[in-house]
Design an enzyme around this catalytic site. Structure first.
Site, PDB file in Angstrom:
ATOM      1  N   GLN A 161       1.024  -1.135   0.002  1.00 34.61           N
ATOM      2  CA  GLN A 161      -0.060   0.095   0.090  1.00 34.61           C
ATOM      3  C   GLN A 161       0.818   1.335   0.044  1.00 34.61           C
ATOM      4  O   GLN A 161       1.607   1.471   0.879  1.00 34.61           O
ATOM      5  CB  GLN A 161      -0.970  -0.056   1.047  1.00 34.61           C
ATOM      6  CG  GLN A 161      -1.785   1.400   1.361  1.00 34.61           C
ATOM      7  CD  GLN A 161      -2.773   1.078   2.563  1.00 34.61           C
ATOM      8  OE1 GLN A 161      -3.680   0.647   2.457  1.00 34.61           O
ATOM      9  NE2 GLN A 161      -2.205   1.651   3.722  1.00 34.61           N
ATOM     10  N   GLY A 162       0.658   2.084  -0.906  1.00 41.37           N
ATOM     11  CA  GLY A 162       1.396   3.385  -1.143  1.00 41.37           C
ATOM     12  C   GLY A 162       0.729   4.569  -1.045  1.00 41.37           C
ATOM     13  O   GLY A 162       0.372   5.406  -1.771  1.00 41.37           O
ATOM     14  N   TYR A 163       0.509   4.760   0.167  1.00 42.69           N
ATOM     15  CA  TYR A 163      -0.257   5.972   0.745  1.00 42.69           C
ATOM     16  C   TYR A 163       0.576   7.010   1.578  1.00 42.69           C
ATOM     17  O   TYR A 163       1.015   8.022   1.224  1.00 42.69           O
ATOM     18  CB  TYR A 163      -1.218   5.744   1.853  1.00 42.69           C
ATOM     19  CG  TYR A 163      -2.568   5.029   0.957  1.00 42.69           C
ATOM     20  CD1 TYR A 163      -2.651   4.675  -0.152  1.00 42.69           C
ATOM     21  CD2 TYR A 163      -3.927   4.704   1.932  1.00 42.69           C
ATOM     22  CE1 TYR A 163      -3.881   4.486  -0.869  1.00 42.69           C
ATOM     23  CE2 TYR A 163      -4.955   4.361   1.181  1.00 42.69           C
ATOM     24  CZ  TYR A 163      -5.022   4.023  -0.032  1.00 42.69           C
ATOM     25  OH  TYR A 163      -6.001   3.703  -0.474  1.00 42.69           O
ATOM     26  N   SER A 164       1.167   6.723   2.659  1.00 37.77           N
ATOM     27  CA  SER A 164       1.832   7.561   3.510  1.00 37.77           C
ATOM     28  C   SER A 164       3.083   7.903   2.949  1.00 37.77           C
ATOM     29  O   SER A 164       3.616   7.376   2.089  1.00 37.77           O
ATOM     30  CB  SER A 164       2.425   6.809   4.864  1.00 37.77           C
ATOM     31  OG  SER A 164       1.002   6.594   5.664  1.00 37.77           O
ATOM     32  N   SER A 178       4.167  -1.526   4.033  1.00 36.26           N
ATOM     33  CA  SER A 178       4.235  -2.780   4.762  1.00 36.26           C
ATOM     34  C   SER A 178       4.710  -3.801   3.725  1.00 36.26           C
ATOM     35  O   SER A 178       3.835  -4.106   2.832  1.00 36.26           O
ATOM     36  CB  SER A 178       3.123  -3.178   5.347  1.00 36.26           C
ATOM     37  OG  SER A 178       2.630  -2.371   6.823  1.00 36.26           O
ATOM     38  N   GLU A 217     -10.499  -2.222   5.351  1.00 37.00           N
ATOM     39  CA  GLU A 217      -9.210  -2.562   6.269  1.00 37.00           C
ATOM     40  C   GLU A 217      -9.878  -2.657   7.726  1.00 37.00           C
ATOM     41  O   GLU A 217      -9.186  -3.608   8.676  1.00 37.00           O
ATOM     42  CB  GLU A 217      -8.444  -1.325   6.446  1.00 37.00           C
ATOM     43  CG  GLU A 217      -7.133  -1.780   7.324  1.00 37.00           C
ATOM     44  CD  GLU A 217      -5.929  -0.623   7.071  1.00 37.00           C
ATOM     45  OE1 GLU A 217      -4.895  -0.914   7.551  1.00 37.00           O
ATOM     46  OE2 GLU A 217      -6.279   0.567   6.985  1.00 37.00           O
ATOM     47  N   GLU A 226      -4.383  10.750  17.928  1.00 34.16           N
ATOM     48  CA  GLU A 226      -4.557  12.033  17.660  1.00 34.16           C
ATOM     49  C   GLU A 226      -5.435  12.473  16.529  1.00 34.16           C
ATOM     50  O   GLU A 226      -6.475  13.282  16.577  1.00 34.16           O
ATOM     51  CB  GLU A 226      -3.308  12.919  17.679  1.00 34.16           C
ATOM     52  CG  GLU A 226      -2.687  13.215  18.999  1.00 34.16           C
ATOM     53  CD  GLU A 226      -1.934  11.816  19.309  1.00 34.16           C
ATOM     54  OE1 GLU A 226      -1.514  11.341  20.519  1.00 34.16           O
ATOM     55  OE2 GLU A 226      -1.496  11.165  18.451  1.00 34.16           O
TER      56      GLU A 226
END
Length: 751
Positions: A487-490, A524, A607, A729
């Site tokens: 997964q290429g998000y962050s 990951s 998810e 948060e």
């Protein structure tokens, strides 16, 4: 909750609103209480018989019907002994069998108000006399005694548990009550003689009384949770209107976070109460401990919310005119009733340490569960035996090639894509059976799934948004356990703030393909995956959620550099990925330009679905290991309470997840679903702390014992549970702004 119960709850809610909400509670504090509310409940709405047996003229709808009504009464601190009468005394009288029926009939008719004299039969002893029974003991302050027609006192007589039915007002001396909505009174026993006709033998003895008191625990917990919800709603309304520094104080992050955290805690209490009520109605073995857990959790959140109600109201919260003090007094007055939360958690912990209670949920056998178990027992062996309990969070890069082979083994057995529709190559099984699979897989030590991102996230997203060509090209590899996804998000500057992604995608004029430049991080298993889906910015000058594109890209290309990130436990399952004009074919774009955000959010929705029950089963196995190690300690007394808290929190999460899945399946999911990530991550991190406390001084060195070593890894990796997947948060912001509709913080301009 069926339609009949819903109608009763709605009718009660309407009446309480018409009666002035908190007005009767305030009147009680002002010394102006009357019987109007009791008359309405008992006579007009005829609610006193809802959970009573039909033999007594009741509806026999059980705790599942009673708790929603009690929660409504708790929300407005209704100054009536309904909970004492129907929720506490009635189940105790039921334990007396036919001897209790005359009193139960009067309760069902609304002609009798009652309270319980004590919660422990050992507190009172009885001896026979010529004209009855002489009672000895100290009941202390008895809730609702001044208004009671009947006071039921459990006692021991010749070693047997019995009940004594004592007259109320004549036997009770009123005290000035800290919480006038539930006035207390003293019931003197020394020298008190009760006629023979008031002796009620308990059918089943102490066990029957304990079961009755378990039901009372749940009813009281529902009232406490209702009070917490009432204080929450009152406070939320106030802070939305209160303005400071030119804006609503509900927009201050410090306030939003506190309200969001309390919202999650109240939902946790509600889930535990509903689960315990259902368990007692079905006579499940674990229901008694769940009742204690419900009581303790509800009391904790009631006290926390009552205190915060005053604080968040500011100065007016500490005045007589405003309502927070009503909730604050109720919470304190009932805090020690039937044992403090700490005492109840410790009781649960001692049962765990003694082996009388299991951390692992006991589930009913079904043909489907047996099929899953038998297959796993037959296949998770031989070469695959070393994979048991390996490859989970914190251990994700263990035995990679063997786990890939295990994915192919699962696929060969038909266990990959079991929840996907048959038309897409899945098995289309029910939600209940999917839950059962994940639970049995975890219970048997199934390794962390290398194919989770492909099967759990990419596959359903492909089915929802992909073209026929994309589905035909990508789905078979996932279902065969042959193609693995990352997964290429962050990004370094776009973690929880996903709308700030900077990775750029531009069209190649020669081929129409996309050329991607930028960096992704915390990806990951990217170093052992075949493909990655990437959220990138395709429109120059776009900001936030606009102009994003969702691309599927092969990782095996020279323009992509994947670098593992070593974590604090020494493992390296996360990666950073650098793209330097890496190529994504035009046919591998999911949706269109500008659809990236919508697709990315839909994917994240998958998810937190059915696999959560499998995750919780894994947590239960970890907790079970902690308990086994704790039993070897000589100082277990200090561990009982935290172990009981851990068990209670996990059971509450289980019931909450079940409710969440049911709500999703029925299309009525509400804002309470937003709290699950916050709840499990904080619980799991606390389990890591508890594990190290149990290991003790030996935790200063890495252990050779594989169980201890796994817990040491758990402690280190669980520090990140409240960070990855959205920090706590950020989760609190999401709950506050999207769930509670509190004003958003002023946003900066994205670079």
């Amino acid at each position: 909750m069926n339609d009949e119960i819903q109608m009763m709850q709605d009718a009660l809610s309407r009446y309480l609103a018409e009666a002035g909400g908190l007005r009767p509670a305030q009147d009680a504090h002002d010394g102006a209480a009357d019987d109007a509310v009791w008359t309405a409940l008992a006579k007009d709405l005829q609610l006193c018989g809802i959970s009573l047996p039909e033999a007594a003229g009741g509806l026999n709808l059980g705790l599942a019907a009673l708790t929603p009504l009690v929660r409504e009464l708790g929300r407005v601190l209704s100054p009536v002994p309904f909970v004492s009468t129907v929720g506490v005394v009635a189940p105790v009288l039921c334990a007396a069998g036919e001897a209790g029926l005359p009193w139960l009939e009067k309760i069902a008719e609304g002609d009798l108000r009652a309270t319980l004299g004590c919660w422990n039969a050992d507190q009172v002893t009885a001896t026979a006399t010529d004209d009855g029974y002489r009672l000895t003991g100290d009941l202390g302050l008895v809730p609702d005694a001044p208004d009671a027609d009947l006071i039921v006192v459990p006692a021991t007589l010749d070693g047997q548990v019995v009940l004594f039915a004592m007259d109320g007002p004549d036997a009770s001396d009123g005290d000035q009550s800290f919480d006038p909505t539930h006035p207390v009174g003293r019931v003197p026993l020394d020298g008190c003689t009760v006629p023979v006709t008031r002796l009620l033998p308990v059918d089943g003895g102490a066990d029957a009384l304990d079961t009755a008191l378990d039901r009372a625990h749940v009813a009281l917990a529902a009232e406490a949770a209702g009070a917490a919800r009432g204080a929450f709603d009152l406070t939320l309304d106030y802070i939305q209107e209160r303005r400071q520094f030119g804006r609503s104080i509900a927009s201050f992050q410090a306030i939003k976070h506190r309200m969001a955290a309390l919202f999650v805690q109240i939902n946790t209490a509600d889930a535990m109460i509903a689960g315990a009520a259902e368990g007692l109605d079905k006579e499940q073995a674990v229901a008694g401990q769940e009742a204690r857990a419900a009581w303790a959790i509800a009391r904790d959140v009631q006290s926390a919310m009552a205190s915060e109600a005053i604080q968040l109201h500011g100065g007016v919260g500490a005045t007589w005119e405003y309502a927070p003090h009503l909730f604050f007094k109720r919470a304190r007055a009932q805090q020690d009733l039937a044992g403090t939360p700490s005492q109840n958690f410790a009781t649960i912990g001692r049962a765990l340490l003694a082996g009388d209670l299991s951390a692992v949920p006991q589930v009913a056998d079904t043909p489907w569960r047996n099929e899953v178990r038998h297959w796993l027992d037959a296949h998770l062996t031989g070469d695959f035996d070393v994979l048991k309990d390996r490859g989970h969070a914190g251990d994700g890069d263990a035995e990679v090639e063997l786990r890939k082979a295990w994915e192919r083994e699962l696929a060969g057995g038909g266990w990959v894509g079991i929840g996907l529709p048959e038309s897409a190559g899945g098995r289309g099984i029910s939600i209940a059976d999917q839950v059962a699979f994940h639970e049995e897989y975890a219970a048997r030590g199934g390794p962390g799934r290398m194919g989770h991102i492909g099967e759990g996230l990419m596959a359903p997203t492909l089915i929802e948004f992909g073209t026929d060509d994309q589905i035909a090209r990508f789905l078979p590899g996932i279902l065969k356990g042959e193609t693995f996804w990352a997964q290429g998000y962050s990004e370094p500057t776009a973690g929880s703030d996903l709308g700030a992604v900077r990775t750029r995608a531009r069209l190649c004029p020669d081929t129409g393909d996309w050329l991607v430049t930028g960096q992704k991080v915390w990806t990951s298993l990217a170093h052992v995956s075949d493909w990655v889906f990437v959220l990138a910015r395709a429109e120059e000058g776009s900001v936030g959620r606009n102009g994003l594109v969702f691309l599927m890209m092969p990782l095996d290309q020279p323009e992509i550099d994947t670098r593992p990130i070593k974590q604090i436990n020494g493992e390296a399952e996360f990666n950073e990925i650098f793209f330097n004009d890496a190529r994504a074919k035009a046919c591998d774009m999911l949706g269109g330009v500008g659809d990236g955000w919508k697709i990315a959010m839909a994917l994240l929705g998958h998810e937190r679905g059915i696999s959560t029950l499998g995750q919780q089963m894994g947590f239960a196995r970890e907790l079970d290991t902690v308990i086994r190690l704790a039993r070897a300690r000589t100082d277990t007394d200090t561990l009982a309470e935290p172990l009981g808290r851990a068990w209670s929190g996990l059971r509450a999460m289980r019931h909450g997840a079940m409710r969440m899945l049911q709500a999703q399946s029925e299309g009525r999911a509400g804002p309470e679903m937003l709290g699950y990530k916050l709840e499990w991550s904080q619980w799991h991190r606390s389990l890591g702390d508890l594990a190290m406390d149990v290991i003790g001084p030996a935790a200063a060195a890495w252990s050779d014992d594989p169980d201890v070593r796994r817990l040491q890894h758990l402690y280190l990796f669980s520090r990140a549970d409240t960070i990855y997947g959205g920090t706590s948060e950020i989760q609190l912001n999401i709950i506050a702004e999207h769930g509670l509709k509190m004003p958003r913080e002023p946003r900066g301009t994205a670079p």
